[in-house]
Design a protein around this motif. Structure first.
Motif, mmCIF file in Angstrom:
data_model
loop_
_atom_site.group_PDB
_atom_site.id
_atom_site.type_symbol
_atom_site.label_atom_id
_atom_site.label_comp_id
_atom_site.label_asym_id
_atom_site.label_seq_id
_atom_site.Cartn_x
_atom_site.Cartn_y
_atom_site.Cartn_z
ATOM 1 N N VAL A 159 0.983 -1.315 -0.072
ATOM 2 C CA VAL A 159 0.084 -0.148 -0.045
ATOM 3 C C VAL A 159 0.863 1.245 0.166
ATOM 4 N N GLY A 160 0.665 2.097 -0.884
ATOM 5 C CA GLY A 160 1.609 3.316 -0.767
ATOM 6 C C GLY A 160 1.107 4.190 -2.049
ATOM 7 N N GLN A 161 1.248 5.663 -1.665
ATOM 8 C CA GLN A 161 1.178 6.501 -2.850
ATOM 9 C C GLN A 161 2.303 7.161 -3.124
ATOM 10 N N ASP A 186 4.149 -3.123 -10.298
ATOM 11 C CA ASP A 186 2.979 -3.449 -11.313
ATOM 12 C C ASP A 186 1.599 -4.430 -10.816
ATOM 13 N N GLY A 187 2.108 -5.555 -10.137
ATOM 14 C CA GLY A 187 1.075 -6.408 -9.620
ATOM 15 C C GLY A 187 0.533 -5.788 -8.264
ATOM 16 N N GLU A 188 0.960 -4.737 -7.801
ATOM 17 C CA GLU A 188 0.414 -4.266 -6.360
ATOM 18 C C GLU A 188 -0.794 -3.311 -6.722
ATOM 19 N N SER A 189 -1.973 -3.718 -6.535
ATOM 20 C CA SER A 189 -3.225 -2.787 -6.838
ATOM 21 C C SER A 189 -3.073 -1.561 -5.563
ATOM 22 N N GLY A 190 -2.527 -1.619 -4.537
ATOM 23 C CA GLY A 190 -2.437 -0.717 -3.632
ATOM 24 C C GLY A 190 -1.563 0.160 -3.646
ATOM 25 N N HIS A 192 0.352 3.284 -6.097
ATOM 26 C CA HIS A 192 0.117 3.921 -7.127
ATOM 27 C C HIS A 192 1.336 4.957 -7.286
ATOM 28 N N VAL A 193 2.117 5.226 -8.407
ATOM 29 C CA VAL A 193 2.858 6.276 -8.767
ATOM 30 C C VAL A 193 1.865 7.622 -8.945
ATOM 31 N N VAL A 194 2.021 8.613 -8.026
ATOM 32 C CA VAL A 194 0.979 9.817 -8.420
ATOM 33 C C VAL A 194 1.720 10.826 -9.301
ATOM 34 N N ASP A 221 2.736 9.203 0.314
ATOM 35 C CA ASP A 221 3.346 8.784 1.789
ATOM 36 C C ASP A 221 4.846 7.994 1.425
ATOM 37 N N THR A 222 4.982 8.135 0.077
ATOM 38 C CA THR A 222 6.492 7.546 -0.256
ATOM 39 C C THR A 222 6.846 8.427 -1.253
ATOM 40 N N PHE A 223 8.309 8.463 -0.879
ATOM 41 C CA PHE A 223 9.227 9.143 -2.060
ATOM 42 C C PHE A 223 10.385 8.035 -2.812
#
Length: 318
Positions: A159-161, A186-190, A192-194, A221-223
């Motif tokens: 999970v991450g944005q 790619d396979g992680e639906s949670g 997303h690269v914003v 929440d992630t860089f």
């Protein structure tokens, strides 16, 4: 215009001075001695700490081999200036050129000219396989980016944005790292690269861009910082603004390790720039001696987190 002229004159003076120094070394050698090989290492950015580590490895190998090695590069990352310096190295009839590969329409022709003049080229850190270079020494940048992606998946539990600050949209190594990262998540639906932004491999610019991304997308929440200076700029922004977000960086510069110990950077993909410099010189010397060499020599990359530093694992810092 005056500033560009000043920079150009500065580089001309530096290069000419070093060539004269090389000529002086030749004059001191006895006629019976083997001619001194003259190699040039041309960096992406002259005083970038990462490239200084590459230089250290190259200079160590050069000293052991008893050859002359010059270290040159643009004051700031500048493809045109890098190509101009390569052109001057060709005109000076050096024995070999070590440089970062560029994904640029002007790069292949200048390497072709070096080959035409009998000057072999080895690319370091970033490859240009269609350029006519004889070998590449450096990280498999796609794999390194994939490692960054799997690290995020593990740490975030899927999970991450994400906001990405990349050194350059056109540098092959930066493109490959982003591609590897994107494929890993790619396979992680949670996850997303914003947003993805370019820093021109500049620490201050990285800090400014990270702040801009955070303001435009407060849900991030992630860089990910894909060059050694990007992670530092992101970390400085978060520390200065007293904001929190997960950071995955690249390389093990002393400040990067400090940020990891402080808990500001969560993980860094550590490369082996010293080994890149050392191995590139060794391969060039072997090639010039008529030996067969490998065309791709991938150096290792691994993940460093706070626990690895605490346990004293790995090769951290210069």
């Amino acid at each position: 215009m005056l500033l560009l002229l000043s920079i150009s004159l500065c580089f001309t003076g530096v290069f000419t001075g070093k060539v004269l120094y090389y000529d002086h070394l030749l004059a001191e050698r006895k006629p019976a001695q083997k001619p001194l090989l003259h190699l040039v290492l041309i960096s992406e950015e002259l005083d970038n700490p990462y490239w200084r580590e590459i230089e250290k490895g190259a200079q160590r190998a050069a000293a052991e081999e008893g050859i002359a090695l010059e270290y040159l590069g643009p004051v700031q990352a500048d493809k045109r200036e890098q190509i101009r310096i390569i052109d001057k190295a060709i005109a000076s009839k050096v024995d070999g050129i070590l440089t970062q590969g560029l994904n640029d329409k002007e790069f292949n022709p200048i390497i072709a000219e070096a080959v035409k003049q009998g000057i072999p080229v080895i690319t370091i850190d970033s490859d240009a396989p269609s350029s006519g270079r004889i070998a590449y020494v450096g990280t498999d940048n796609y794999v390194a980016g994939y490692l960054a992606g799997t690290t995020l998946v593990q740490q975030s539990k899927g999970v991450g944005q994400v906001g990405i600050v990349t050194g350059s949209f056109t540098s092959t190594n930066q493109q490959q790292r982003v591609k590897g990262f994107m494929d890993a998540i790619d396979g992680e639906s949670g996850i997303h690269v914003v947003q993805i932004e370019e820093s021109n491999i500049n620490r201050i610019q990285s800090e400014v861009i990270a702040f801009k991304i955070m303001n435009q997308h407060p849900e991030i929440d992630t860089f990910l910082g894909t060059s050694s200076l990007d992670g530092l700029g992101i970390a400085q922004m978060l520390k200065g603004k007293n904001q929190q977000a997960r950071i995955i960086a690249f390389d093990d510069l002393p400040e990067t390790l400090e940020f990891i110990e402080e808990g500001i950077i969560d993980a860094s993909i550590v490369q082996q720039p010293y080994m890149m410099g050392r191995k590139s010189v060794e391969l060039m010397v072997d090639y010039l001696a008529g030996k067969k060499i490998v065309t791709i020599f991938n150096t290792d990359a691994n993940v460093v987190r706070k626990e690895e530093i605490s346990r004293g694992k790995g090769d951290f810092g210069p």
